[in-house]
Design a protein around this motif. Structure first.
Motif, mmCIF file in Angstrom:
data_model
loop_
_atom_site.group_PDB
_atom_site.id
_atom_site.type_symbol
_atom_site.label_atom_id
_atom_site.label_comp_id
_atom_site.label_asym_id
_atom_site.label_seq_id
_atom_site.Cartn_x
_atom_site.Cartn_y
_atom_site.Cartn_z
ATOM 1 N N GLN A 111 0.827 -1.213 0.000
ATOM 2 C CA GLN A 111 0.000 0.000 0.000
ATOM 3 C C GLN A 111 0.865 1.267 0.000
ATOM 4 O O GLN A 111 0.602 2.219 -0.710
ATOM 5 N N TYR A 113 3.950 2.344 -1.103
ATOM 6 C CA TYR A 113 5.155 2.156 -1.918
ATOM 7 C C TYR A 113 5.562 3.434 -2.645
ATOM 8 O O TYR A 113 6.574 3.474 -3.329
ATOM 9 N N ARG A 114 4.765 4.502 -2.474
ATOM 10 C CA ARG A 114 4.988 5.684 -3.319
ATOM 11 C C ARG A 114 6.098 6.591 -2.822
ATOM 12 O O ARG A 114 6.837 7.151 -3.614
ATOM 13 N N THR A 115 6.216 6.770 -1.481
ATOM 14 C CA THR A 115 7.216 7.728 -0.978
ATOM 15 C C THR A 115 8.392 6.992 -0.357
ATOM 16 O O THR A 115 8.225 5.920 0.236
ATOM 17 N N ASN A 168 12.840 2.243 -6.321
ATOM 18 C CA ASN A 168 11.759 3.217 -6.204
ATOM 19 C C ASN A 168 12.088 4.467 -7.015
ATOM 20 O O ASN A 168 11.248 4.995 -7.742
ATOM 21 N N THR A 171 12.105 3.614 -10.808
ATOM 22 C CA THR A 171 10.803 3.368 -11.459
ATOM 23 C C THR A 171 9.883 4.590 -11.418
ATOM 24 O O THR A 171 8.705 4.483 -11.729
ATOM 25 N N LYS A 172 10.411 5.730 -11.011
ATOM 26 C CA LYS A 172 9.581 6.947 -10.945
ATOM 27 C C LYS A 172 8.876 7.223 -12.282
ATOM 28 O O LYS A 172 7.735 7.635 -12.322
ATOM 29 N N ARG A 176 3.093 2.401 -13.465
ATOM 30 C CA ARG A 176 2.832 2.275 -12.020
ATOM 31 C C ARG A 176 2.951 0.845 -11.513
ATOM 32 O O ARG A 176 3.339 0.608 -10.379
ATOM 33 N N ALA A 179 6.332 -0.021 -10.316
ATOM 34 C CA ALA A 179 6.612 0.562 -8.991
ATOM 35 C C ALA A 179 5.984 -0.293 -7.897
ATOM 36 O O ALA A 179 6.554 -0.455 -6.809
ATOM 37 N N ARG A 180 4.817 -0.872 -8.195
ATOM 38 C CA ARG A 180 4.147 -1.713 -7.184
ATOM 39 C C ARG A 180 4.908 -3.027 -6.942
ATOM 40 O O ARG A 180 4.678 -3.701 -5.937
ATOM 41 N N GLU A 251 -4.268 -2.772 -9.238
ATOM 42 C CA GLU A 251 -4.141 -1.848 -10.375
ATOM 43 C C GLU A 251 -5.451 -1.825 -11.174
ATOM 44 O O GLU A 251 -5.926 -0.774 -11.601
#
Length: 325
Positions: A111, A113-115, A168, A171-172, A176, A179-180, A251
């Motif tokens: 959940q 994984y973004r920052t 991380n 994969t910016k 998406r 990145a997951r 996704e």
């Protein structure tokens, strides 16, 4: 002293209930001992189960004990006590805690994984959990010092963080979904470091190997390497379906308007779905390889092989050892 009865004829509490040479037999065995419900069993009941199992090994059980009661005691004993030392394992390190512990951690890693701070925090928590599990399920015949535990923990955590943060950032600009999948890459990389480091004593000094009748034959580093490699493969397999398939499911789901309205529930939903995967994957991954691992005499270190041949001739074609979990 209470009256004791003798064990039913032909009943051996340590004999596996299912054929351990087949995957299905091992799967049934691990479905039994990784049952997450055993985590809720009170300490006193676990101690009673241990006393019953030890009494049964000595040939004495309380009168009126049914075979079902003895088998349930053995299930509790296997879920909570170490197979080598017989010591009670800490709750977090038990394989029966892998489903509740693993689903919470995996769900949070998938959940958040973004920052980078979130990635760092959850990978650190996960590696701390893994370090406890790996230490608890080591081959207990090989003691490990606190300093070695510290070095193993720091190395594995650093590997996970470096992999996670590096990927991380990489994969910016990627789709998406890629990145997951970063958390899985980090977990797989860390497992390759965490388990061998936490069990380095086995690689340095070897593990005790026995013949088919459990007579000790010596210590083998090659046996340790084989056992640890199998455990690494099992652990990565355990995490793979949830961490690879679940991101694809999420996704797809997140494209629906109703899912966009209930963003607050995405985390709990991932945790629940992870639990569904782990309920089956924990026993399935543990069952990939036999717990009582074997190695052909020809594959042992030359000096150990020569000493076995000198003592036993060609009577010992294979040696056996506990690979840990």
């Amino acid at each position: 002293h209470a009256e004791m009865a003798t064990v039913p004829l032909g009943f051996n509490i340590d004999a596996p209930r299912w054929d351990q040479s087949t995957f299905v037999g091992r799967l049934k065995h691990f479905l039994n001992i990784t049952d997450p419900r055993t985590v809720l069993v009170p300490e006193e009941e676990l101690d009673r189960a241990k006393a019953l199992v030890e009494g049964c090994r000595a040939g004495l059980v309380p009168p009126g004990s049914s075979q079902e009661q003895l088998l349930y005691a053995k299930k509790l004993y296997d879920s909570a006590f170490h197979p080598d030392s017989g010591e009670k394992m800490n709750l977090i390190g038990r394989m029966s805690f892998q489903v509740p512990g693993g689903m919470a951690l995996t769900g949070c890693m998938l959940q958040f994984y973004r920052t980078v701070p979130a990635v760092v925090f959850w990978q650190w928590v996960n590696q701390s959990f893994n370090a406890i599990v790996n230490y608890t399920n080591r081959n207990a015949a090989s003691p490990i010092s606190l300093r070695q535990i510290g070095v193993a923990y720091v190395t594995a955590t650093s590997t996970a963080l470096a992999t996670a943060v590096g990927l991380n950032l990489y994969t910016k600009r990627a789709p998406r979904l890629l990145a997951r999948w970063v958390p899985f890459a980090a977990v797989a990389a860390a497992n390759c470091v965490n388990i061998p480091m936490m069990r380095q004593q086995e690689i340095i000094n070897g593990v005790t190997v026995t013949d088919g009748d459990n007579n000790e034959l010596g210590c083998s580093r090659r046996a340790a390497a084989k056992g640890i490699t199998q455990v690494v493969v099992s652990r990565i397999t355990m995490a793979a379906p949830g961490m690879i398939i679940l991101p694809i499911i999420m996704e797809r789901l997140e494209k629906f308007p109703f899912m966009q309205r209930i963003r607050v529930l995405h985390g709990p939903l991932q945790v629940l779905l992870c639990g569904g995967f782990l309920l089956f994957m924990v026993p399935a991954a543990c069952a990939l390889f036999p717990q009582r691992c074997s190695l052909a005499l020809a594959d042992l270190e030359p000096e150990l092989r020569d000493s076995i041949v000198a003592k036993h001739g060609d009577k010992v074609p294979y040696v056996y050892f506990n690979k840990g979990l």
